[in-house]
Scaffold this motif. Sequence first.
Motif, mmCIF file in Angstrom:
data_model
loop_
_atom_site.group_PDB
_atom_site.id
_atom_site.type_symbol
_atom_site.label_atom_id
_atom_site.label_comp_id
_atom_site.label_asym_id
_atom_site.label_seq_id
_atom_site.Cartn_x
_atom_site.Cartn_y
_atom_site.Cartn_z
ATOM 1 N N ARG A 111 26.375 -45.209 50.832
ATOM 2 C CA ARG A 111 25.157 -45.342 50.046
ATOM 3 C C ARG A 111 25.415 -45.999 48.686
ATOM 4 N N ASN A 112 26.685 -46.015 48.234
ATOM 5 C CA ASN A 112 26.986 -46.727 46.980
ATOM 6 C C ASN A 112 27.282 -48.208 47.216
ATOM 7 N N LYS A 158 28.967 -43.132 39.163
ATOM 8 C CA LYS A 158 27.782 -42.870 38.336
ATOM 9 C C LYS A 158 26.880 -44.083 38.125
ATOM 10 N N GLN A 159 27.503 -45.276 37.935
ATOM 11 C CA GLN A 159 26.668 -46.449 37.638
ATOM 12 C C GLN A 159 26.372 -47.275 38.879
ATOM 13 N N ALA A 187 30.365 -39.507 45.849
ATOM 14 C CA ALA A 187 29.595 -38.287 45.591
ATOM 15 C C ALA A 187 28.849 -38.360 44.259
ATOM 16 N N GLU A 188 29.404 -39.135 43.311
ATOM 17 C CA GLU A 188 28.762 -39.234 41.995
ATOM 18 C C GLU A 188 27.614 -40.228 41.985
ATOM 19 N N CYS A 189 27.440 -40.949 43.077
ATOM 20 C CA CYS A 189 26.404 -41.985 43.112
ATOM 21 C C CYS A 189 25.078 -41.355 43.522
ATOM 22 N N ALA A 190 24.044 -41.562 42.687
ATOM 23 C CA ALA A 190 22.763 -40.902 42.934
ATOM 24 C C ALA A 190 21.817 -41.769 43.752
#
Lengths: 306, 387
Positions: free
Chosen positions: B344-345, B130-131, B383-386
């Motif tokens: 991507r993260n 997330k962060q 997957a949680e990384c936007a």
Amino acid sequence: MDAIFIIEQLLNGLGYGFMLFLLAAGLTLVFGIMDTMNLAHGSLFMAGAYIAARVHESSGSFAGAVLIAILATVLIAAVIEILIIRRLYSRDHLAQVLATFGIILLADDAVKAIWGPSPIMAPTPPALAGPVQLLDALPYPSYRLLMIAAGLLVAIGLYLLVNHTRVGMLVRAGASNRAMAEFMGVRVGRVFSFVFALGAALAALAGALMGPISAVQIGMGEAILIPALVVIVIGGIGSVRGAFVAALIVGLVDTAGRAFLPPLLRAVLPPSLAADLGPAMAGIAMYVLMAVILTLKPAGLFPARA
Amino acid sequence: MFKLKNAALALALCGALGAQAADPIKVGIALDISGPFAAAGAEARDGFDLAIDKLGGKLGGQPAEFLKTDFAGNPEQATQLVTRYLQRDKITFFTGPIASNSALAVAPALFAAKVPFISSNPGPSQFAGKQCNPYFFGQYQNDTYDEAAGKLANEKGYKNMVIIAPNYPAGKDHLNGFKRLYKGGLKDEIYTKVGQIDYAAEIAQIRAAKPDAVFFFLPGAMGINFVKQFVGGGLKDVPLIAPGFSADQDVIQAVGEPMLGLYNTAHWTHDLPLPANAEFVSAFRKKYDGRYPTVYAAMAYDAILAMDAAVRDTGGKTDSPEALVKALSTPSFKSVRGEFTYARNHYPVQDYYLRVVEKDADGKLTNKLVGKVLEKHQDAYVAECAM
């Protein structure tokens, strides 16, 4: 959970108790008899462990290593006593805590300068490396039996020394009334130096014996100082007998908490709750015990100055 | 006389400022060489120094200055240090802390100042999920070592295992990481006190459970205590599996013989047969008295090489943070771990290896590469990384 398992866990508890006693005995002597709070006791423990590990590795003799570690640590302690501790006997506890905490910081950095920041190896003597078959279905680490034996010997030795020798009498006299003892011709300063050296020897013995079953590294003294302090508080500060009984109780309670609480809770509570609660409760069992005992007997089990 | 002195001082100051005009690239390194992570921190420092030597003190061929300050493993002190690096020294890159808590503490200031933080060790899940942030670059995600261990347990055919960790958040994370890929059953899941010295009670439980193998996550001294007592307790026939950090060179030399045969997983090992790695390991052993490098040293070395490649790839445009991030996210240097890419993260997609503790040709205990456990593995949080 069969009988063998319970016997084994009781033995484990006793083993851990004796381990704590080795350290707590020296701590309680210095604190109880000299009324001096020596936080650097853990640093002497560390010195004993490091020296024994190094000597054992280079010489191959475990007994020799333990002996040299004790002698060297007593020497170090003598220097510390002459330079620092001697000036603290008449000061309040806060000054003693501050000064001996300073010694901890110095000792940690000195060890790092000499042996580096990584933990070092403390080999187990080959003869004691494996388990002994105590009962048919119960192998038990022989090294832990050695620790139990060492703890017992130290307990008996201290009992005889404090209660049945002239030195012990002087020590008790100096402790119960320093001024009066001095008037009667006891050189209390010398007696205190002897007690401090004895405390250091016990710390070094504990460190040297703990080395093969724990990490020999910077800060190891601080980690074990906390349970040792719990032991001397429960036992009554200054009482060797109290330290002995309290160490065994703490060892048994702590081990029983870790061994039996989680399965018991799992039997009566929902699994997720039991999984969270079990380890947490086992972790604080020792401190709950201390709180209960201090509520019932505020001066500990065997107050030295009754 | 007084005036003359002032004038001289002013002149000297001008000189200093003048020197600053031809600014070297400044790299802020927060060293962990005292405090609780001193052993790993000293390894990382040696890795940094080796890479800096190799590059002749330059980055991408440009003059560079490497600022190294110890923060004693204390997140608060690390934050102060990073503030100083950012405000007074105006650093271009940051790296250094060993522990996740320090990394989490210093990151917000670095992200706000758009200074790339190339981690030399910690891979907290927060920054993978997330962060996630473009200015953070991980070497591995914390859980991936345990995931590799879980996969290994499947391959070994273990059906009944006991897993053990300290009772704190990271302990639970690591056991969850293990369970993510492990398919067999669990005889017991034991949580111990943080900083525990005596493991006799747990070892008796393990003996009673009769597992096929034991997985442990017990960092630092806890792992050393546990392994010594486990083997002394007569359980040496029960295989032990651990994430690589519990079985790296620093731990091996502290425990000695009881470590023999211990399986552990990592994204790098000193005998990976790659030219870049062979060069690193032989240079390291030459510089540091024949000592084998740990994974901490390898990652620190890689972190400096990543900066070097990024400066080169941007054509020296180090004043554009966006350009630096772009260059960093497509690493062009020869990593000691072999080829990897960033997801991507900005956490690597890379291989994980199985190592086993054995004796080398000189009879020295060390890790030996057994094989690959996970290929091109990605962390579970991406997957949680936007981003």
